[in-house]
Design a protein around this motif. Structure first.
Motif, PDB file in Angstrom:
ATOM      1  N   VAL A 269       0.827  -1.215   0.000  1.00 61.00           N
ATOM      2  CA  VAL A 269       0.000   0.000   0.000  1.00 61.00           C
ATOM      3  C   VAL A 269       0.860   1.264   0.000  1.00 61.00           C
ATOM      4  N   GLY A 270       2.144   1.102  -0.313  1.00 63.37           N
ATOM      5  CA  GLY A 270       3.013   2.255  -0.483  1.00 63.37           C
ATOM      6  C   GLY A 270       3.559   2.860   0.794  1.00 63.37           C
ATOM      7  N   LEU A 271       3.619   2.056   1.874  1.00 66.62           N
ATOM      8  CA  LEU A 271       4.136   2.548   3.152  1.00 66.62           C
ATOM      9  C   LEU A 271       5.411   1.820   3.564  1.00 66.62           C
ATOM     10  N   GLY A 272       6.099   1.251   2.600  1.00 65.80           N
ATOM     11  CA  GLY A 272       7.240   0.399   2.909  1.00 65.80           C
ATOM     12  C   GLY A 272       8.329   1.060   3.725  1.00 65.80           C
ATOM     13  N   ASN A 273       8.566   2.343   3.514  1.00 63.47           N
ATOM     14  CA  ASN A 273       9.649   3.039   4.211  1.00 63.47           C
ATOM     15  C   ASN A 273       9.175   3.805   5.444  1.00 63.47           C
ATOM     16  N   LYS A 274       7.879   3.755   5.732  1.00 67.21           N
ATOM     17  CA  LYS A 274       7.344   4.509   6.866  1.00 67.21           C
ATOM     18  C   LYS A 274       7.462   3.683   8.138  1.00 67.21           C
ATOM     19  N   LYS A 275       8.107   4.233   9.161  1.00 67.47           N
ATOM     20  CA  LYS A 275       8.267   3.544  10.431  1.00 67.47           C
ATOM     21  C   LYS A 275       7.002   3.706  11.255  1.00 67.47           C
ATOM     22  N   THR A 276       6.470   2.587  11.736  1.00 70.89           N
ATOM     23  CA  THR A 276       5.262   2.603  12.554  1.00 70.89           C
ATOM     24  C   THR A 276       5.600   2.096  13.946  1.00 70.89           C
ATOM     25  N   VAL A 277       5.293   2.883  14.964  1.00 67.36           N
ATOM     26  CA  VAL A 277       5.634   2.520  16.342  1.00 67.36           C
ATOM     27  C   VAL A 277       4.627   1.525  16.910  1.00 67.36           C
ATOM     28  N   SER A 278       3.354   1.690  16.583  1.00 69.71           N
ATOM     29  CA  SER A 278       2.315   0.845  17.164  1.00 69.71           C
ATOM     30  C   SER A 278       1.250   0.521  16.120  1.00 69.71           C
ATOM     31  N   TYR A 279       0.728  -0.717  16.207  1.00 70.95           N
ATOM     32  CA  TYR A 279      -0.353  -1.138  15.325  1.00 70.95           C
ATOM     33  C   TYR A 279      -1.632  -1.397  16.125  1.00 70.95           C
ATOM     34  N   THR A 280      -1.671  -0.934  17.371  1.00 66.63           N
ATOM     35  CA  THR A 280      -2.809  -1.227  18.238  1.00 66.63           C
ATOM     36  C   THR A 280      -4.119  -0.750  17.623  1.00 66.63           C
ATOM     37  N   THR A 281      -4.141   0.463  17.083  1.00 67.06           N
ATOM     38  CA  THR A 281      -5.372   0.990  16.483  1.00 67.06           C
ATOM     39  C   THR A 281      -5.798   0.157  15.283  1.00 67.06           C
ATOM     40  N   SER A 282      -4.852  -0.160  14.422  1.00 64.00           N
ATOM     41  CA  SER A 282      -5.178  -0.964  13.232  1.00 64.00           C
ATOM     42  C   SER A 282      -5.656  -2.358  13.623  1.00 64.00           C
ATOM     43  N   PHE A 283      -4.974  -3.002  14.583  1.00 64.77           N
ATOM     44  CA  PHE A 283      -5.402  -4.326  15.040  1.00 64.77           C
ATOM     45  C   PHE A 283      -6.802  -4.264  15.649  1.00 64.77           C
ATOM     46  N   THR A 284      -7.077  -3.196  16.395  1.00 65.08           N
ATOM     47  CA  THR A 284      -8.398  -3.043  17.013  1.00 65.08           C
ATOM     48  C   THR A 284      -9.489  -2.944  15.953  1.00 65.08           C
ATOM     49  N   ASN A 285      -9.274  -2.107  14.939  1.00 67.68           N
ATOM     50  CA  ASN A 285     -10.271  -1.938  13.877  1.00 67.68           C
ATOM     51  C   ASN A 285     -10.497  -3.234  13.111  1.00 67.68           C
ATOM     52  N   VAL A 286      -9.407  -3.904  12.779  1.00 68.70           N
ATOM     53  CA  VAL A 286      -9.509  -5.136  11.990  1.00 68.70           C
ATOM     54  C   VAL A 286     -10.169  -6.247  12.800  1.00 68.70           C
ATOM     55  N   LEU A 287      -9.765  -6.397  14.059  1.00 62.67           N
ATOM     56  CA  LEU A 287     -10.341  -7.463  14.883  1.00 62.67           C
ATOM     57  C   LEU A 287     -11.831  -7.233  15.116  1.00 62.67           C
TER      58      LEU A 287
END
Length: 389
Positions: A269-287
């Motif tokens: 999705v074009g975010l290969g070089n973007k550093k992400t500290v936390s995926y908690t929000t994304s995991f919450t939405n997906v779950l």
């Protein structure tokens, strides 16, 4: 209209556009994450159905290709070869052979010390090996003999270490087996006592407890501690991990599978070089979508129903971690096929070029030969012209 760039086809099954359009407010990363997890879970459903003669549901023929369908079939065929392959590749956790065996064998025992002792020994020493699972199965009504169990496990060692490639390259030193057996038996007693006196515990509590017991080959941040805690959840003595537990595990764990899957999705999705500290929000939405799909998400609703039917519970963060491990393996199958096709195409282009060069050389030779023939013929005519008839 949703951004169709997030449904580039990387697996045989991905959520169709009419499902993704329901995800108002989801980022492209979250849409792709949900779609890839759906691909993993659907592969697990197909694996389970193929073993149990359930009819195969034909989803989304408009979003699949014959090549990706073949990748799926190859992946499932590989998983069905033997227990270790199944445990490495089956993406629906409770459908994988070793855990399905454990659930069936221990289900009647209940939440007891013996049950957890059995589960822990199976997980560490026998997971992925049908024969070892059978040999290590406790005899009904007999006292547990740690020395006998240690001797049995040591008999499986062919060198100085016992390898279990279900977990990558896990190697257990023979000299540590006795200590590990003793500490796992003690841990089984402890978990059972805590449950009996204090009820169901949080996932974080039992995970920390496992780490604090300093069992060899079970370090902090290691995969084995996470798996043992997940097994305690599956057998009812603790709650499922939260998405924060999962996020912390991915951040601190040395396991490369989930991290590789996350990185692939970011690149797609074009975010290969973007550093992400936390995926908690994304995991919450997906779950949330995996546990309670929106009514308009027809395909996801059918998939979630199948997963809950097979596993006997709702999908949770345990399943997210398990499926993320499998996404990277699923993508490796497709990536190897694409690389092979590229090499085949390259060889085909090279052979065509060589044939064209050979043909050009042949044409040149023929042209030179024809020119020589004309020259000789003309020279002969000149000689004949000078000879009286």
């Amino acid at each position: 209209m949703g951004d169709t760039s997030v449904v580039n086809k990387h697996f045989f099954f991905e959520l169709p556009e009419h499902d993704l359009q329901c995800l108002q407010g989801f980022t492209d990363f979250e849409k792709k994450l949900l779609s890839c997890l759906a691909a993993a879970f659907q592969t697990g459903v197909k694996y389970h159905n193929s073993l149990n003669d359930f009819p195969s549901t034909d989803f989304n023929t408009d979003t699949r290709s014959p090549e990706l369908e073949k990748d799926c079939e190859a992946y499932i065929k590989n998983a069905k070869l033997y227990y270790q392959r199944g445990d490495k590749f089956v993406s629906l956790r409770l459908a994988a052979p070793s855990l399905a065996y454990m659930k069936k064998a221990v289900g009647s025992i209940g939440v007891s010390a013996q049950a957890f002792q059995q589960i822990f020994l199976w997980r560490v020493f026998a997971f992925g090996h049908r024969d070892h699972l059978e040999e290590l199965k406790f005899a009904n009504g007999l006292a547990i003999d740690g020395s006998a169990l240690t001797a049995l496990i040591e008999s499986w060692v062919h060198s100085e270490k016992l390898g279990n490639h279900t977990y990558g390259n896990l190697m257990i030193p023979k000299a540590s087996i006795a200590e590990i057996v003793t500490k796992l038996l003690n841990l089984g007693n402890e978990i059972s006592n805590i449950y009996r006196t204090g009820g169901v515990q949080t996932f974080r509590f039992v995970l920390n407890l496992i780490i604090e017991r300093k069992i060899p080959i079970i370090p902090k941040g290691g995969l084995m501690a996470w798996l043992l805690a997940c097994d305690i959840f599956e057998f009812g003595a603790c709650y499922a991990p939260t998405v924060k537990d999962l996020d912390d595990h991915l951040y601190s764990s040395k396991a490369t599978g989930p991290k590789a899957a996350i990185q692939y999705i970011k690149e797609w999705v074009g975010l290969g070089n973007k550093k992400t500290v936390s995926y908690t929000t994304s995991f919450t939405n997906v779950l949330q979508m995996l546990q309670n799909p929106l009514p308009g998400m027809v395909t996801l609703n059918k998939l979630v129903y199948d997963c809950e039917r097979i596993q006997g519970r709702k999908l949770n963060a345990v399943d997210l971690e398990h499926a993320l491990c499998k996404i990277s393996r699923m993508w490796d199958v497709t990536r190897r096929r694409l690389a092979k096709e590229a090499r085949t195409l390259e060889r085909g282009v090279e052979r065509k070029r060589e044939r064209e060069e050979d043909g050009l050389m042949s044409d040149t030779k023929r042209a030179k030969g024809n020119a020589r023939f004309v020259e000789v013929s003309t020279y002969g005519d000149e000689i004949n012209d000078g000879v009286p008839e």
